[in-house]
Design an enzyme around this catalytic site. Sequence first.
Site, PDB file in Angstrom:
ATOM      1  N   ARG A  74       0.823  -1.215   0.000  1.00 30.57           N
ATOM      2  CA  ARG A  74       0.000   0.000   0.000  1.00 30.57           C
ATOM      3  C   ARG A  74       0.853   1.260   0.000  1.00 30.57           C
ATOM      4  O   ARG A  74       0.505   2.261  -0.626  1.00 30.57           O
ATOM      5  CB  ARG A  74      -0.938  -0.006   1.215  1.00 30.57           C
ATOM      6  CG  ARG A  74      -2.022   1.073   1.114  1.00 30.57           C
ATOM      7  CD  ARG A  74      -2.957   1.055   2.295  1.00 30.57           C
ATOM      8  NE  ARG A  74      -4.026   2.021   2.124  1.00 30.57           N
ATOM      9  CZ  ARG A  74      -5.228   1.756   1.638  1.00 30.57           C
ATOM     10  NH1 ARG A  74      -5.526   0.522   1.271  1.00 30.57           N
ATOM     11  NH2 ARG A  74      -6.137   2.704   1.517  1.00 30.57           N
ATOM     12  N   LEU A 102      -5.779   8.055   2.411  1.00 27.05           N
ATOM     13  CA  LEU A 102      -4.503   8.572   1.940  1.00 27.05           C
ATOM     14  C   LEU A 102      -3.414   8.257   2.962  1.00 27.05           C
ATOM     15  O   LEU A 102      -3.638   8.351   4.168  1.00 27.05           O
ATOM     16  CB  LEU A 102      -4.598  10.072   1.706  1.00 27.05           C
ATOM     17  CG  LEU A 102      -5.636  10.460   0.641  1.00 27.05           C
ATOM     18  CD1 LEU A 102      -5.871  11.956   0.650  1.00 27.05           C
ATOM     19  CD2 LEU A 102      -5.198   9.991  -0.737  1.00 27.05           C
ATOM     20  N   ASN A 116     -11.739  16.839   2.156  1.00 25.99           N
ATOM     21  CA  ASN A 116     -12.656  15.740   1.902  1.00 25.99           C
ATOM     22  C   ASN A 116     -14.052  16.174   2.327  1.00 25.99           C
ATOM     23  O   ASN A 116     -14.216  17.046   3.190  1.00 25.99           O
ATOM     24  CB  ASN A 116     -12.238  14.488   2.673  1.00 25.99           C
ATOM     25  CG  ASN A 116     -12.991  13.246   2.232  1.00 25.99           C
ATOM     26  OD1 ASN A 116     -13.613  13.222   1.173  1.00 25.99           O
ATOM     27  ND2 ASN A 116     -12.957  12.207   3.050  1.00 25.99           N
ATOM     28  N   HIS A 118     -17.788  14.556   3.667  1.00 27.91           N
ATOM     29  CA  HIS A 118     -18.331  13.348   4.278  1.00 27.91           C
ATOM     30  C   HIS A 118     -19.824  13.527   4.523  1.00 27.91           C
ATOM     31  O   HIS A 118     -20.279  14.613   4.882  1.00 27.91           O
ATOM     32  CB  HIS A 118     -17.621  13.060   5.604  1.00 27.91           C
ATOM     33  CG  HIS A 118     -18.125  11.836   6.300  1.00 27.91           C
ATOM     34  ND1 HIS A 118     -17.904  10.572   5.824  1.00 27.91           N
ATOM     35  CD2 HIS A 118     -18.859  11.689   7.430  1.00 27.91           C
ATOM     36  CE1 HIS A 118     -18.471   9.689   6.627  1.00 27.91           C
ATOM     37  NE2 HIS A 118     -19.052  10.344   7.609  1.00 27.91           N
ATOM     38  N   ASP A 150      -6.616  14.587   7.611  1.00 27.19           N
ATOM     39  CA  ASP A 150      -5.443  14.267   8.412  1.00 27.19           C
ATOM     40  C   ASP A 150      -5.267  12.750   8.402  1.00 27.19           C
ATOM     41  O   ASP A 150      -5.852  12.058   7.574  1.00 27.19           O
ATOM     42  CB  ASP A 150      -5.542  14.847   9.828  1.00 27.19           C
ATOM     43  CG  ASP A 150      -6.708  14.291  10.630  1.00 27.19           C
ATOM     44  OD1 ASP A 150      -7.320  13.285  10.204  1.00 27.19           O
ATOM     45  OD2 ASP A 150      -7.021  14.863  11.697  1.00 27.19           O
ATOM     46  N   GLY A 152      -6.295  10.539  10.476  1.00 25.07           N
ATOM     47  CA  GLY A 152      -7.400   9.780  11.033  1.00 25.07           C
ATOM     48  C   GLY A 152      -8.486   9.519  10.010  1.00 25.07           C
ATOM     49  O   GLY A 152      -8.379   9.883   8.836  1.00 25.07           O
ATOM     50  N   ASP A 154     -11.864  10.632   8.980  1.00 19.39           N
ATOM     51  CA  ASP A 154     -12.856  11.712   9.102  1.00 19.39           C
ATOM     52  C   ASP A 154     -12.672  12.507  10.391  1.00 19.39           C
ATOM     53  O   ASP A 154     -13.645  12.884  11.052  1.00 19.39           O
ATOM     54  CB  ASP A 154     -14.278  11.145   9.023  1.00 19.39           C
ATOM     55  CG  ASP A 154     -14.528  10.394   7.728  1.00 19.39           C
ATOM     56  OD1 ASP A 154     -13.923  10.746   6.710  1.00 19.39           O
ATOM     57  OD2 ASP A 154     -15.340   9.449   7.742  1.00 19.39           O
TER      58      ASP A 154
END
Length: 212
Positions: A74, A102, A116, A118, A150, A152, A154
């Site tokens: 990955r 990411l 992003n 959500h 970041d 984490g 969301d």
Amino acid sequence: MTNNLRPTGGPLRIALLASGGGSNARDLIAAAATDPNMEVVGLATDRAGVGALEIAATAGVPTAVVRLGDYPQRADWDAALTEAVAEWEPDLVVSVGFLKLLGRAFLARFGGATLNTHNSLLPAFPGVSGPADALAYGVKLAGATLFVVDEGVDTGRILAQVAVPVLPGDDVDLLTERIKVAERAQLVRCVAAIAASGSLDESTWPAAHERH
């Protein structure tokens, strides 16, 4: 990266990340076509044959396909995605339905300037099933959140949120589609505000684009 996203002037250079049909990408590309403050410079996907690629190609936006399965690890995929996006020299990266997390290489290069969107009112209901979780919990308001990515899931700094009422008789599909409409409008409005100000600091955004 700092909040100053456009140190050299000119339109804000925006790269998009997508995995699916591309409705968010479509609306951002269309908005950029009439807004001198922003330019969509490329769209990268993690899978071939998706609608987002066709939308980008039709608009003359360069594309790249970087499939996870083509790399042994990955981390190798993340590095390849990072380099593909870096070729477009974006000021801002926007995830518009990108279904992969990411990694370190990408965030080291573009962290602080990657957004992003959500389909829940974060920090409530992170993860892949936001509308279903909202319905299961019995909330009266759902919605969408635009945030800075970041490491984490969301968990990044929230830039804007839009509320969508949960109506009697809603199922996951009905609620999801209604959230998508509000989500797309918020995304376009806020990216336009970022492009106008050159900053992720909401206090600098034009008044017409303040958080709703």
